[in-house]
Design a protein around this motif. Structure first.
Motif, short mmCIF file in Angstrom:
data_model
loop_
_atom_site.label_atom_id
_atom_site.label_comp_id
_atom_site.label_asym_id
_atom_site.label_seq_id
_atom_site.Cartn_x
_atom_site.Cartn_y
_atom_site.Cartn_z
N ALA A 31 0.83 -1.21 0.00
CA ALA A 31 0.00 0.00 0.00
C ALA A 31 0.86 1.26 0.00
O ALA A 31 0.52 2.25 -0.65
CB ALA A 31 -0.92 -0.01 1.22
N SER A 32 1.99 1.22 0.70
CA SER A 32 2.88 2.39 0.75
C SER A 32 3.52 2.65 -0.61
O SER A 32 3.72 3.81 -1.00
CB SER A 32 3.96 2.19 1.82
OG SER A 32 3.39 2.15 3.11
N VAL A 33 3.86 1.58 -1.33
CA VAL A 33 4.40 1.75 -2.68
C VAL A 33 3.37 2.41 -3.58
O VAL A 33 3.68 3.33 -4.36
CB VAL A 33 4.83 0.39 -3.27
CG1 VAL A 33 5.19 0.54 -4.76
CG2 VAL A 33 6.04 -0.17 -2.52
N GLU A 34 2.12 1.98 -3.47
CA GLU A 34 1.05 2.57 -4.28
C GLU A 34 0.83 4.04 -3.94
O GLU A 34 0.65 4.89 -4.82
CB GLU A 34 -0.26 1.79 -4.11
CG GLU A 34 -0.20 0.34 -4.57
CD GLU A 34 0.18 0.21 -6.04
OE1 GLU A 34 -0.09 1.14 -6.83
OE2 GLU A 34 0.75 -0.84 -6.41
N GLN A 35 0.87 4.37 -2.65
CA GLN A 35 0.70 5.77 -2.25
C GLN A 35 1.89 6.61 -2.65
O GLN A 35 1.75 7.80 -2.97
CB GLN A 35 0.48 5.85 -0.73
CG GLN A 35 -0.88 5.31 -0.28
CD GLN A 35 -1.07 5.37 1.21
OE1 GLN A 35 -0.17 5.01 1.98
NE2 GLN A 35 -2.25 5.81 1.65
N ARG A 36 3.07 6.01 -2.67
CA ARG A 36 4.27 6.73 -3.13
C ARG A 36 4.15 7.08 -4.61
O ARG A 36 4.47 8.20 -5.03
CB ARG A 36 5.51 5.87 -2.90
CG ARG A 36 6.81 6.51 -3.35
CD ARG A 36 7.93 5.49 -3.49
NE ARG A 36 7.70 4.57 -4.61
CZ ARG A 36 8.57 3.62 -4.97
NH1 ARG A 36 9.70 3.46 -4.28
NH2 ARG A 36 8.30 2.82 -5.98
N LYS A 44 -5.23 8.56 2.20
CA LYS A 44 -6.54 7.93 2.05
C LYS A 44 -6.46 6.43 2.38
O LYS A 44 -5.40 5.83 2.27
CB LYS A 44 -7.05 8.13 0.62
CG LYS A 44 -7.28 9.59 0.26
CD LYS A 44 -7.78 9.74 -1.16
CE LYS A 44 -8.01 11.21 -1.50
NZ LYS A 44 -8.48 11.39 -2.90
N PRO A 45 -7.60 5.84 2.76
CA PRO A 45 -7.60 4.40 3.04
C PRO A 45 -7.48 3.60 1.75
O PRO A 45 -8.32 3.69 0.86
CB PRO A 45 -8.96 4.17 3.72
CG PRO A 45 -9.83 5.29 3.22
CD PRO A 45 -8.92 6.46 3.00
N VAL A 46 -6.40 2.84 1.66
CA VAL A 46 -6.09 2.09 0.43
C VAL A 46 -5.95 0.62 0.76
O VAL A 46 -5.33 0.24 1.77
CB VAL A 46 -4.79 2.61 -0.22
CG1 VAL A 46 -4.39 1.73 -1.42
CG2 VAL A 46 -4.94 4.05 -0.65
N ALA A 47 -6.52 -0.22 -0.10
CA ALA A 47 -6.33 -1.67 0.01
C ALA A 47 -5.77 -2.18 -1.31
O ALA A 47 -6.30 -1.85 -2.38
CB ALA A 47 -7.63 -2.37 0.32
N GLU A 63 -4.17 4.22 7.00
CA GLU A 63 -5.47 4.90 7.05
C GLU A 63 -6.60 3.87 7.02
O GLU A 63 -7.61 4.04 7.70
CB GLU A 63 -5.60 5.86 5.87
CG GLU A 63 -4.64 7.04 5.90
CD GLU A 63 -3.26 6.71 5.29
OE1 GLU A 63 -2.44 7.63 5.20
OE2 GLU A 63 -3.03 5.53 4.92
N ALA A 64 -6.41 2.79 6.24
CA ALA A 64 -7.41 1.73 6.18
C ALA A 64 -7.40 0.90 7.45
O ALA A 64 -8.45 0.45 7.93
CB ALA A 64 -7.16 0.84 4.96
N ARG A 65 -6.23 0.70 8.01
CA ARG A 65 -6.12 -0.09 9.22
C ARG A 65 -6.86 0.57 10.39
O ARG A 65 -7.30 -0.12 11.32
CB ARG A 65 -4.65 -0.32 9.58
CG ARG A 65 -3.92 -1.19 8.56
CD ARG A 65 -2.48 -1.42 8.97
NE ARG A 65 -1.74 -2.10 7.91
CZ ARG A 65 -0.50 -2.57 8.05
NH1 ARG A 65 0.12 -2.45 9.21
NH2 ARG A 65 0.10 -3.16 7.04
N ASN A 66 -6.95 1.88 10.36
CA ASN A 66 -7.69 2.58 11.41
C ASN A 66 -9.16 2.19 11.45
O ASN A 66 -9.83 2.36 12.47
CB ASN A 66 -7.57 4.10 11.22
CG ASN A 66 -6.17 4.61 11.53
OD1 ASN A 66 -5.43 3.98 12.29
ND2 ASN A 66 -5.81 5.74 10.93
N PHE A 67 -9.66 1.64 10.34
CA PHE A 67 -11.04 1.18 10.26
C PHE A 67 -11.15 -0.32 10.55
O PHE A 67 -12.24 -0.89 10.48
CB PHE A 67 -11.62 1.46 8.87
CG PHE A 67 -11.87 2.92 8.59
CD1 PHE A 67 -13.11 3.49 8.88
CD2 PHE A 67 -10.87 3.72 8.06
CE1 PHE A 67 -13.34 4.84 8.61
CE2 PHE A 67 -11.10 5.06 7.80
CZ PHE A 67 -12.33 5.63 8.08
N GLY A 68 -10.02 -0.95 10.84
CA GLY A 68 -10.04 -2.38 11.12
C GLY A 68 -9.77 -3.25 9.90
O GLY A 68 -9.90 -4.47 9.97
N VAL A 69 -9.37 -2.64 8.79
CA VAL A 69 -9.04 -3.39 7.58
C VAL A 69 -7.62 -3.94 7.71
O VAL A 69 -6.71 -3.23 8.14
CB VAL A 69 -9.15 -2.51 6.32
CG1 VAL A 69 -8.75 -3.28 5.07
CG2 VAL A 69 -10.55 -1.95 6.19
#
Length: 371
Positions: A31-36, A44-47, A63-69
Motif C-alpha cells: 500500500a505504501s508503494v502505491e501511495q508513493r 486515504k484508506p487504500v487496500a 489509514e485503512a487499518r484505522n477502520f479495522g481493515v
C-alpha cells in the motif's frame, strides 16, 4: 533444579556468542508503494487487492487499518468496515523491484540475510561490513538509507535473537526502532500476551488459553514435559522463548556472489607501507566472514579512490580457491603494489573476494583426500 534438567533434556544452552539480530519490516509495504507512486492516494484508506465479492485484501494502508481493515480480510468485509476504501490492483513486479533495492541496502552491512517475504527480513550483524559498534546504529542507518533510496519507511527491531528482534519491530510501528537488550529480554516476554508471540497463531493461542496460559509468565511457569505433551515438537521452542532464549541462526537464502570491505582514511596515503597497513584489517574482516560462513572464493578485486575522487579497480583470479588469509593478503598486495608511487594521495581502499561457493571447499577436499 527444573531448569537444569530441562535444559539438558532440550539439548540447548545459552549461545557462547551473543548475537546481534535486526528484524526489518517495511510499513504497509504494498500500500505504501502505491501511495508513493500515486499522490492522489496519499492520506486515504487504500487496500491492495481486488474489490470482488470473493476478493481478498493483500495489504492495507495505515489509514485503512484505522477502520479495522487488514491483510487476508475478504474484500466484502473490508468494504463494509470502510465504505470509502480505495482498491488498487497489485503490481508485484514493482514490489519485487523495490524489495531488491532494499535487499541491496541490507547487503551493504552483512551477508547474513534471511528474507521472510518481499518486505521483511532478519539480519545477523554480530559482525558487520563497516565495523559499526552497535546493532542499533546499523538499524538506524539501514532505515535512513531505505527512506532515501525508496521514499518508504521501515520499522526495525534489535535484539540478541530472532524471536525478540521480531517482537521488537512490532513495538515501534510505523517508522520506528525498538531495542530489547539481554537484560530486558526475559521481563519483556513475561508481560507479553502469548497471542502476540511470533509463531503462535489463533488455534495455538486458543489451546493455550484453555490450559490457562495467557502471558509469557504463564508460559514460563510450565515444565518442558508439559509443553511437549500438549504441543509436541513445538514444546521446547515455547519453553525457551518464554525465557527470552532463541538460538535459531539467521539462514541466508543464498550465498553472496561477493563479499568486500572498504575504509576511508582520516588522511590521504602516499606510502606503500601505509597502504599495506590500511588493507590488513579489511582483509582480516573479509576472511573472518569467509571462515565463519564456510565460503571461499577465487577472485580478488582491489578498489582505490584517490584524493580527487578518481577511482580505479584491479582484479586477479586464482586457478584454485583461496585457502588462507595469508593467500588473500598476498593477492591483494600484488594488486596494490603496482599502483605506487602515487602522485595523488589515496583516500579510500577496498577489497572484495568473489566467485564464492559454499560447496566448493568440501568438493576439493574430497578430491585431495582421494588422491
Amino acid at each position: 533444579m527444573e531448569d537444569a534438567v530441562t535444559s539438558e533434556a532440550a539439548g540447548a544452552e545459552r549461545p557462547a556468542l551473543q548475537r546481534k539480530i535486526i528484524h526489518v519490516d517495511m510499513d504497509a509495504f504494498y500500500a505504501s508503494v502505491e501511495q508513493r507512486d500515486k499522490p492522489e492516494l496519499r492520506g486515504k484508506p487504500v487496500a491492495v487487492g481486488h474489490a470482488l465479492e470473493r476478493g481478498v485484501v493483500a495489504a492495507a494502508s495505515y489509514e485503512a487499518r484505522n477502520f479495522g481493515v487488514h491483510s487476508a480480510m475478504p474484500s466484502v468485509t473490508a468494504r463494509r468496515k470502510c465504505p470509502d476504501l480505495i482498491f488498487v490492483k497489485p503490481r508485484f513486479d514493482v514490489y519485487k523491484a523495490v524489495s531488491q533495492q532494499i535487499r541491496e541496502i541490507f547487503a551493504e552491512h552483512t551477508p547474513l540475510i534471511e528474507p521472510l517475504s518481499l518486505d521483511e527480513a532478519y539480519l545477523d550483524v554480530t559482525e558487520n561490513m563497516h565495523g559499526i559498534a552497535t546493532a542499533t546504529e546499523i538499524a538506524e542507518a539501514i532505515r535512513t538509507k531505505i527512506k532515501a533510496k525508496t521514499g518508504l519507511t521501515a520499522s526495525a527491531g534489535v535484539s540478541y535473537n530472532k524471536f525478540l528482534a521480531k517482537m521488537a519491530s512490532d513495538q515501534g510501528k510505523p517508522d520506528g526502532l525498538f531495542v530489547i537488550t539481554p537484560k530486558m529480554g526475559p521481563s519483556f516476554v513475561e508481560v507479553l500476551p502469548v497471542k502476540k508471540f511470533h509463531g503462535i497463531g489463533p488455534a495455538t493461542n486458543a489451546k493455550m488459553e484453555r490450559l490457562g496460559i495467557r502471558t509469557g509468565a504463564d508460559l514460563r511457569a510450565q515444565t518442558l514435559p508439559f509443553l511437549q505433551e500438549h504441543f509436541g515438537k513445538a514444546g521446547p521452542y515455547y519453553y525457551w522463548i518464554s525465557r527470552g532464549i532463541d538460538e535459531r541462526p539467521v539462514h541466508p537464502d543464498r550465498v553472496r556472489k561477493s563479499i568486500g570491505a572498504e575504509d576511508t582514511f582520516a588522511r590521504d596515503l602516499f606510502m606503500i607501507a601505509e597502504a599495506h597497513e590500511g588493507l590488513r584489517p579489511l582483509i582480516e574482516k573479509i576472511w573472518r566472514y569467509c571462515e565463519n560462513n564456510e565460503i571461499h572464493g577465487r577472485t580478488v578485486t582491489l578498489k582505490v579512490k584517490y584524493a580527487d575522487f578518481h577511482q580505479i579497480t584491479r582484479r586477479r583470479t586464482s586457478h584454485q580457491i583461496i585457502r588462507s588469509q595469508a593467500e588473500l593478503q598476498t593477492m591483494a598486495f600484488c594488486l596494490l603494489d603496482p599502483v605506487f608511487p602515487v602522485e595523488k594521495g589515496i583516500r579510500l581502499l577496498g577489497v572484495t573476494i568473489s566467485s564464492l561457493e559454499a560447496e566448493l571447499v568440501s568438493e576439493e577436499l574430497q578430491m585431495s583426500l582421494a588422491i
